[in-house]
Enzyme design. Sequence first.
Site, PDB file in Angstrom:
ATOM      1  N   SER A 194       0.782  -1.239   0.000  1.00  0.00           N
ATOM      2  CA  SER A 194       0.000   0.000   0.000  1.00  0.00           C
ATOM      3  C   SER A 194       0.810   1.284   0.000  1.00  0.00           C
ATOM      4  O   SER A 194       0.273   2.356  -0.307  1.00  0.00           O
ATOM      5  CB  SER A 194      -0.949   0.001   1.202  1.00  0.00           C
ATOM      6  OG  SER A 194      -0.223  -0.232   2.395  1.00  0.00           O
ATOM      7  N   THR A 195       2.081   1.218   0.377  1.00  0.00           N
ATOM      8  CA  THR A 195       2.921   2.426   0.413  1.00  0.00           C
ATOM      9  C   THR A 195       4.357   2.041   0.024  1.00  0.00           C
ATOM     10  O   THR A 195       4.682   0.856  -0.095  1.00  0.00           O
ATOM     11  CB  THR A 195       2.961   3.057   1.836  1.00  0.00           C
ATOM     12  OG1 THR A 195       3.435   2.080   2.760  1.00  0.00           O
ATOM     13  CG2 THR A 195       1.594   3.550   2.292  1.00  0.00           C
ATOM     14  N   GLY A 196       5.202   3.042  -0.125  1.00  0.00           N
ATOM     15  CA  GLY A 196       6.641   2.826  -0.270  1.00  0.00           C
ATOM     16  C   GLY A 196       7.036   1.887  -1.404  1.00  0.00           C
ATOM     17  O   GLY A 196       6.460   1.927  -2.505  1.00  0.00           O
ATOM     18  N   PHE A 197       8.031   1.047  -1.110  1.00  0.00           N
ATOM     19  CA  PHE A 197       8.558   0.148  -2.136  1.00  0.00           C
ATOM     20  C   PHE A 197       7.548  -0.905  -2.581  1.00  0.00           C
ATOM     21  O   PHE A 197       7.568  -1.344  -3.730  1.00  0.00           O
ATOM     22  CB  PHE A 197       9.829  -0.546  -1.621  1.00  0.00           C
ATOM     23  CG  PHE A 197      11.042   0.336  -1.643  1.00  0.00           C
ATOM     24  CD1 PHE A 197      11.525   0.830  -2.840  1.00  0.00           C
ATOM     25  CD2 PHE A 197      11.693   0.692  -0.468  1.00  0.00           C
ATOM     26  CE1 PHE A 197      12.651   1.646  -2.881  1.00  0.00           C
ATOM     27  CE2 PHE A 197      12.813   1.506  -0.493  1.00  0.00           C
ATOM     28  CZ  PHE A 197      13.294   1.988  -1.694  1.00  0.00           C
ATOM     29  N   TYR A 219      18.618  -2.835   3.183  1.00  0.00           N
ATOM     30  CA  TYR A 219      19.340  -1.570   3.087  1.00  0.00           C
ATOM     31  C   TYR A 219      20.717  -1.719   3.721  1.00  0.00           C
ATOM     32  O   TYR A 219      20.886  -2.481   4.676  1.00  0.00           O
ATOM     33  CB  TYR A 219      18.553  -0.450   3.785  1.00  0.00           C
ATOM     34  CG  TYR A 219      19.216   0.902   3.647  1.00  0.00           C
ATOM     35  CD1 TYR A 219      19.371   1.488   2.387  1.00  0.00           C
ATOM     36  CD2 TYR A 219      19.724   1.568   4.757  1.00  0.00           C
ATOM     37  CE1 TYR A 219      20.001   2.712   2.241  1.00  0.00           C
ATOM     38  CE2 TYR A 219      20.356   2.802   4.618  1.00  0.00           C
ATOM     39  CZ  TYR A 219      20.496   3.370   3.357  1.00  0.00           C
ATOM     40  OH  TYR A 219      21.136   4.570   3.212  1.00  0.00           O
ATOM     41  N   LEU A 246      15.297   6.173   0.814  1.00  0.00           N
ATOM     42  CA  LEU A 246      14.248   7.037   0.283  1.00  0.00           C
ATOM     43  C   LEU A 246      13.285   7.448   1.376  1.00  0.00           C
ATOM     44  O   LEU A 246      13.169   6.779   2.400  1.00  0.00           O
ATOM     45  CB  LEU A 246      13.477   6.287  -0.803  1.00  0.00           C
ATOM     46  CG  LEU A 246      14.214   6.218  -2.129  1.00  0.00           C
ATOM     47  CD1 LEU A 246      13.569   5.211  -3.046  1.00  0.00           C
ATOM     48  CD2 LEU A 246      14.230   7.595  -2.797  1.00  0.00           C
ATOM     49  N   LEU A 251       7.143  -5.717   3.803  1.00  0.00           N
ATOM     50  CA  LEU A 251       6.545  -5.227   5.048  1.00  0.00           C
ATOM     51  C   LEU A 251       7.537  -4.353   5.805  1.00  0.00           C
ATOM     52  O   LEU A 251       8.732  -4.629   5.825  1.00  0.00           O
ATOM     53  CB  LEU A 251       6.153  -6.388   5.963  1.00  0.00           C
ATOM     54  CG  LEU A 251       5.030  -7.305   5.511  1.00  0.00           C
ATOM     55  CD1 LEU A 251       4.751  -8.338   6.600  1.00  0.00           C
ATOM     56  CD2 LEU A 251       3.770  -6.524   5.190  1.00  0.00           C
ATOM     57  N   THR A 296      10.162   7.386   3.102  1.00  0.00           N
ATOM     58  CA  THR A 296       8.922   6.628   3.240  1.00  0.00           C
ATOM     59  C   THR A 296       8.463   6.813   4.688  1.00  0.00           C
ATOM     60  O   THR A 296       9.185   7.383   5.507  1.00  0.00           O
ATOM     61  CB  THR A 296       9.096   5.115   2.969  1.00  0.00           C
ATOM     62  OG1 THR A 296       9.910   4.554   3.992  1.00  0.00           O
ATOM     63  CG2 THR A 296       9.705   4.829   1.608  1.00  0.00           C
ATOM     64  N   TYR A 333      21.988   1.934  11.922  1.00  0.00           N
ATOM     65  CA  TYR A 333      21.284   1.093  10.947  1.00  0.00           C
ATOM     66  C   TYR A 333      21.929  -0.290  10.789  1.00  0.00           C
ATOM     67  O   TYR A 333      21.536  -1.238  11.449  1.00  0.00           O
ATOM     68  CB  TYR A 333      21.113   1.809   9.580  1.00  0.00           C
ATOM     69  CG  TYR A 333      20.006   1.130   8.810  1.00  0.00           C
ATOM     70  CD1 TYR A 333      18.701   1.599   8.862  1.00  0.00           C
ATOM     71  CD2 TYR A 333      20.253  -0.060   8.115  1.00  0.00           C
ATOM     72  CE1 TYR A 333      17.666   0.906   8.234  1.00  0.00           C
ATOM     73  CE2 TYR A 333      19.234  -0.756   7.484  1.00  0.00           C
ATOM     74  CZ  TYR A 333      17.944  -0.260   7.536  1.00  0.00           C
ATOM     75  OH  TYR A 333      16.930  -0.961   6.927  1.00  0.00           O
TER      76      TYR A 333
HETATM   77  P1  NAI Z   1       6.395   1.518   4.154  1.00  0.00           P
HETATM   78  O1  NAI Z   1       6.129   1.864   5.572  1.00  0.00           O
HETATM   79  O2  NAI Z   1       6.171   2.544   3.119  1.00  0.00           O
HETATM   80  O3  NAI Z   1       5.518   0.227   3.741  1.00  0.00           O
HETATM   81  C1  NAI Z   1       5.204  -0.789   4.639  1.00  0.00           C
HETATM   82  C2  NAI Z   1       4.073  -1.653   4.102  1.00  0.00           C
HETATM   83  O4  NAI Z   1       3.860  -2.730   5.035  1.00  0.00           O
HETATM   84  C3  NAI Z   1       2.720  -0.946   3.969  1.00  0.00           C
HETATM   85  O5  NAI Z   1       2.053  -1.435   2.824  1.00  0.00           O
HETATM   86  C4  NAI Z   1       1.957  -1.404   5.215  1.00  0.00           C
HETATM   87  O6  NAI Z   1       0.538  -1.414   5.088  1.00  0.00           O
HETATM   88  C5  NAI Z   1       2.478  -2.819   5.330  1.00  0.00           C
HETATM   89  N1  NAI Z   1       2.331  -3.399   6.673  1.00  0.00           N
HETATM   90  C6  NAI Z   1       2.941  -3.027   7.825  1.00  0.00           C
HETATM   91  N2  NAI Z   1       2.557  -3.852   8.830  1.00  0.00           N
HETATM   92  C7  NAI Z   1       1.702  -4.758   8.288  1.00  0.00           C
HETATM   93  C8  NAI Z   1       0.984  -5.872   8.801  1.00  0.00           C
HETATM   94  N3  NAI Z   1       1.071  -6.243  10.079  1.00  0.00           N
HETATM   95  N4  NAI Z   1       0.197  -6.569   7.952  1.00  0.00           N
HETATM   96  C9  NAI Z   1       0.075  -6.218   6.647  1.00  0.00           C
HETATM   97  N5  NAI Z   1       0.762  -5.192   6.108  1.00  0.00           N
HETATM   98  C10 NAI Z   1       1.553  -4.471   6.921  1.00  0.00           C
HETATM   99  O7  NAI Z   1       7.884   0.962   4.141  1.00  0.00           O
HETATM  100  P2  NAI Z   1       9.041   0.900   3.034  1.00  0.00           P
HETATM  101  O8  NAI Z   1      10.045   1.946   3.359  1.00  0.00           O
HETATM  102  O9  NAI Z   1       8.498   0.786   1.669  1.00  0.00           O
HETATM  103  O10 NAI Z   1       9.734  -0.482   3.459  1.00  0.00           O
HETATM  104  C11 NAI Z   1       9.521  -1.705   2.789  1.00  0.00           C
HETATM  105  C12 NAI Z   1      10.801  -2.534   2.874  1.00  0.00           C
HETATM  106  O11 NAI Z   1      11.850  -1.841   2.197  1.00  0.00           O
HETATM  107  C13 NAI Z   1      11.290  -2.746   4.303  1.00  0.00           C
HETATM  108  O12 NAI Z   1      11.845  -4.028   4.415  1.00  0.00           O
HETATM  109  C14 NAI Z   1      12.389  -1.702   4.432  1.00  0.00           C
HETATM  110  O13 NAI Z   1      13.339  -2.029   5.420  1.00  0.00           O
HETATM  111  C15 NAI Z   1      12.974  -1.770   3.040  1.00  0.00           C
HETATM  112  N6  NAI Z   1      13.825  -0.633   2.640  1.00  0.00           N
HETATM  113  C16 NAI Z   1      13.437   0.671   2.864  1.00  0.00           C
HETATM  114  C17 NAI Z   1      14.283   1.710   2.510  1.00  0.00           C
HETATM  115  C18 NAI Z   1      13.891   3.139   2.712  1.00  0.00           C
HETATM  116  O14 NAI Z   1      14.755   4.015   2.612  1.00  0.00           O
HETATM  117  N7  NAI Z   1      12.643   3.453   2.936  1.00  0.00           N
HETATM  118  C19 NAI Z   1      15.611   1.469   1.881  1.00  0.00           C
HETATM  119  C20 NAI Z   1      15.859   0.067   1.604  1.00  0.00           C
HETATM  120  C21 NAI Z   1      15.014  -0.933   2.011  1.00  0.00           C
HETATM  121 NA    NA Z   2       6.151  -1.101   1.068  1.00  0.00          NA
END
Ligand code: NAI
Ligand code: NA
Length: 398
Positions: A50-53, A226, A274, A139, A276, A236
Site C-alpha cells: 500500500s505504500t513505499g517500495f 538496506y 528514500l 513489510l 517513506t 542502521y
Molecule cells: P512503508 O512503511 O512505506 O511500507 C510498509 C508496508 O507494510 C505498507 O504497505 C503497510 O501497510 C504494510 N504493513 C505493515 N505492517 C503490516 C501488517 N502487520 N500486515 C500487513 N501489512 C503491513 O515501508 P518501506 O520503506 O516501503 O519499506 C519496505 C521494505 O523496504 C522494508 O523491508 C524496508 O526495510 C525496506 N527498505 C526501505 C528503505 C527506505 O529508505 N525506505 C531502503 C531500503 C530498504
Molecule cells: Na512497502
Amino acid sequence: MIIQPRVRGFICLTSHPEGTAQHVKDQVEYVKSKGKITDGPKKVLVIGASTGFGLASRISAAFGSDAATIGVFFEKPAAAGKPGTAGWYNSAAFEKEAQAAGLYAKSINGDAFSDEIKKQTIDLIKKDLGTVDLVVYSLASPRRTHPKTGVAHGSVLKPIGQSFTNKTVDFHTGVISDISIQPVENEEDITNTVAVMGGEDWKFWIEDLKAAGVLAEGIKTVAYSYIGPELTYPIYRNGTIGQAKDDLEGTVPALNELLKDLGGVSYVSVNKALVTQSSSAIPVVPLYISLLYKVMKEKGIHEGTIEQMQRLFAERLYNGGNVQLDEKGRIRVDDLEMRPDVQAEVAKLWEQATTENLEEISDIKGYRKDFFNLFGFNLDSIDYEADTNEVVNVPSIT
Ligand code: NAI
Ligand code: NA
C-alpha cells in the site's frame, strides 16, 4: 471535508484522497513511460503493497508487464470524520487505475503476520489466479504478533555495544541537533527486532504458499534490504535493524532450497535510502537522505521509489538474462547511492551541515516535499482548500 496535513513528529495524521490518487497516477505514468518490461511477471502477490517500495513494486508489475496483482496491507478507511490512511487511499487509487487498464487487482486488508491472512490470500489466489509467479515481500512494521507463539514482539532502533552520537535533523523545522542513542540493554531488543523485521515471516509465507500449491513453476520472490553509508552504520546496519536485515538476507538460501523443485529462486534487493513512512522514523537518516538527494540530483542520478522499483524489475529481476548479484548474493539497486564520488560528497557535506546552512547545502526541501507527497499533500494539481470526500472505497474490499 477539507483535509490539511496534521503533523506529529515524523508522522502525518491525515491523508488527502485526491492527492494520494494523483501521486499513484504519477507513478503509473512513470512506469508506462518506460515501456513494457519484456518477460515481466504476470501474476503477482505483493505483501506490504500500500505504500513505499511495495506500492511501487505493485505499480511496476501491473503497468510494466500487465500483471494481475493481489496486494496485502494493513490500512484504515475513513471513520468518524477522520480521513483514511495514505495506504488505504493509495490502494483505492491503484485498483481504479488497474481496472481502467483492464488489469486484475484485488487487495486484502489485515495482519500479514497472521496465519489467517495468509490463508485468506491463498484462497483468493486459488479462486482467481491459480498460481502466482512473483511474490514481493515489503513489510515494514514496528510490531509483530507471532502466529505460532502469540508473543507480541516490538522492534527497536538502537545501536549495539555502545551509544551512538551524531547529527540529526527535525525535517519540519530544519533544526540540526546532536542526538545520543543508548545501546540495547539486553539481547531481547535484538531478538524482538529480528522477530519483526527479519526473515521468518517471509519464510512462513513462502512455506504456506508452496504447501498450498499456489506457486508457479519458475517462481521468483524478492524482499528488500538496506546498507547505507558508514555514518549510519551504528544506528542502521550494525544496529538492531541491521541484525534483522542480516537475518532477512540469511533466509535466501533456505528459500532457494524450498523453491528448488519448482525451479524457483529468492532474492534480497538492497535499495536506495528514500523518504517513506518507515525511514522518516529513523534518527540521523533524514539528514543523510536530504544531503544524498542534493548530491544525486546535482549529478542527475536521483531516483525515487518508483524509479527504483521500475529499474529493479526491468534491469535486474526481468532483464532477459542473468540476475547480477553482489559478493553476498544480493541484488543492488543502491549502486548509484553507494558510488564513491556520491558518498565522498555526502560525507563532506555531513561535516559542514548546520541549522544555518541546511537549506543551502542540502535538499531538505525535496525531503519535505517527498514526505508530504506520501500523504497526498504538496501536489501542484490539488486544491487543498476545497472540500473533498474522505470516504473512498477500495473496490475489491467493500
Ligand atoms: P512503508 O512503511 O512505506 O511500507 C510498509 C508496508 O507494510 C505498507 O504497505 C503497510 O501497510 C504494510 N504493513 C505493515 N505492517 C503490516 C501488517 N502487520 N500486515 C500487513 N501489512 C503491513 O515501508 P518501506 O520503506 O516501503 O519499506 C519496505 C521494505 O523496504 C522494508 O523491508 C524496508 O526495510 C525496506 N527498505 C526501505 C528503505 C527506505 O529508505 N525506505 C531502503 C531500503 C530498504
Ligand atoms: Na512497502
